[in-house]
Design a protein around this motif. Structure first.
Motif, short mmCIF file in Angstrom:
data_model
loop_
_atom_site.label_atom_id
_atom_site.label_comp_id
_atom_site.label_asym_id
_atom_site.label_seq_id
_atom_site.Cartn_x
_atom_site.Cartn_y
_atom_site.Cartn_z
N LEU A 1 -23.67 -9.21 -39.91
CA LEU A 1 -24.77 -9.25 -41.46
C LEU A 1 -26.14 -8.90 -40.65
CD1 LEU A 1 -24.03 -13.21 -42.28
CD2 LEU A 1 -23.86 -10.79 -44.36
N LEU A 2 -26.56 -9.63 -39.55
CA LEU A 2 -28.40 -8.87 -38.68
C LEU A 2 -28.07 -7.13 -39.24
CD1 LEU A 2 -29.37 -11.99 -36.72
CD2 LEU A 2 -30.23 -11.26 -38.68
N ARG A 3 -26.83 -6.39 -38.80
CA ARG A 3 -27.52 -4.84 -38.00
C ARG A 3 -27.19 -4.58 -39.55
NH1 ARG A 3 -25.53 -4.19 -33.38
NH2 ARG A 3 -24.00 -5.15 -32.41
N TYR B 1 -29.83 -4.98 -41.49
CA TYR B 1 -30.71 -5.21 -42.15
C TYR B 1 -32.09 -4.50 -41.08
CZ TYR B 1 -29.32 -9.29 -44.41
OH TYR B 1 -28.72 -9.93 -45.27
N LEU C 1 -18.20 -16.85 -34.87
CA LEU C 1 -19.36 -17.37 -35.90
C LEU C 1 -20.67 -16.76 -35.40
CD1 LEU C 1 -19.41 -18.79 -38.43
CD2 LEU C 1 -20.24 -21.05 -36.66
N ILE C 2 -21.25 -16.12 -33.72
CA ILE C 2 -22.00 -15.25 -33.53
C ILE C 2 -21.60 -13.67 -33.48
CG2 ILE C 2 -22.86 -13.75 -31.62
CD1 ILE C 2 -22.69 -17.73 -29.93
N ASP C 3 -20.47 -13.36 -33.99
CA ASP C 3 -20.04 -11.25 -34.15
C ASP C 3 -20.71 -11.87 -35.39
OD1 ASP C 3 -19.24 -11.68 -31.29
OD2 ASP C 3 -16.33 -11.60 -32.31
N ARG C 4 -19.55 -12.71 -36.73
CA ARG C 4 -20.14 -12.05 -38.23
C ARG C 4 -21.48 -12.20 -38.45
NH1 ARG C 4 -20.20 -10.11 -42.07
NH2 ARG C 4 -20.22 -11.61 -44.04
N SER C 5 -22.49 -12.97 -37.88
CA SER C 5 -23.83 -13.03 -37.25
C SER C 5 -24.67 -11.43 -36.95
CB SER C 5 -24.30 -14.47 -37.02
OG SER C 5 -23.97 -15.58 -37.57
N VAL C 6 -24.33 -11.91 -36.32
CA VAL C 6 -25.13 -10.19 -35.34
C VAL C 6 -24.22 -8.80 -36.57
CG1 VAL C 6 -24.58 -8.44 -33.72
CG2 VAL C 6 -24.79 -10.91 -33.00
#
Lengths: 161, 161
Positions: free
Chosen positions: A127-129, A131, A120-125
DNA sequence: GCGAATATCTTGCTCAGCGAGATAATAGGG
DNA sequence: CCCTATTATCTCGCTGAGCAAGATATTCGC
């Protein structure tokens, strides 16, 4: 969850409902994890709190853990008993104040936590990259504002039955 | 294990932890609301699900409500009993299929829900009004992505004790 | 109308969490 | 140094949420 609202009321409301849907989904994810590992939702929340404390390099006593989760002292004792029986934590007496019981994570619990949070953390990071700084600031500002509003106990809530 | 430990690893991780902190705070807010009104966390979740269904103009049966919350049929019956006893919902037989029990919100529950969500929603909308379309798109995209990742059951999690 | 399928309810049980109080260790005044 | 108030945890007894299994009521296909 489910179908969206009246987008007519503005894009702001749509995002508010999206945030709620996201927290619900995260809660369900956590519940699935708990059940799959023979744990209770509270146990998972405790694990999160303990990993949080570890990240901040702070010890967490039994009582303080219970307070964070909204348990009384008896409940906190029972919780630590459960986690200890499952081999996820160990008790240790506090060094300066030997009345306290410091709850320490076993390696097994760390691994379990990583298996839960990691993807979940990996996927979130990831995503954030996608922006830019301007957008990141907006995400940070929005989440911070909501967190503060929730912590401030904005809910009025009249007398119940 | 790369990602999940060090805040120095970038602004992305900071936001991931901020999201988690926000969901935790929202959960505690909900728990305070529950306790203050003599309810249990599950009852609050049920109220949320019922208000969601109402917004989507869909009826919610007892069994379906239980499924959404992860309860079995006995638990669902007990839940609706509780909510009915508290005067928050009423039972009604389904019209086309009279085996089903449609759970309908009482006005009192709507008011209670508004007192809980209202201030938080208002504050959130207020926060969002301060951002431009580019930023709103980022917030929407990030939350949507996280929700999908959680729903997709990204957590591996081997067999527990 | 009969039997299989489906939705809810009932019964009996387990265990998380609470309230009250016991026990152990610390801090401060004399 | 001893005595007392305070604080942290644990023990005991209890309430009630949720489960498993099965009973009951209604629908649907034949």
């Amino acid at each position: 969850m489910s179908t969206s609202s009246d987008p007519a009321q503005g894009p702001e409301l749509e995002i508010v409902h999206l945030l709620r849907a996201t927290t619900v989904e995260l809660g369900l994810h956590s519940a699935r994890f708990a059940q799959r590992n023979g744990m209770h939702p509270t146990d998972v929340r405790a694990l999160i709190a303990l990993m949080d404390a570890r990240r901040a390099r702070q010890e967490l006593s039994a009582g303080r853990l219970g307070a964070v989760l909204g348990l009384n002292s008896a409940g906190a004792t029972a919780l630590v008993d459960r986690l200890e029986r499952a081999g996820l934590v160990r008790r240790a007496r506090g060094r300066q104040d030997r009345r306290t019981v410091v709850v320490e994570l076993e390696e097994r619990a760390m691994a379990l936590g990583r298996s839960f949070f990691g993807p979940l953390i990996d996927r979130s990071v990831e995503l954030l990259r996608g922006y830019d700084a301007h957008q990141m600031a907006a995400i940070r500002g929005f989440l911070t504002g909501v967190r503060e509003a929730a912590a401030g106990d904005g809910g009025a809530a009249g007398r119940g039955a």
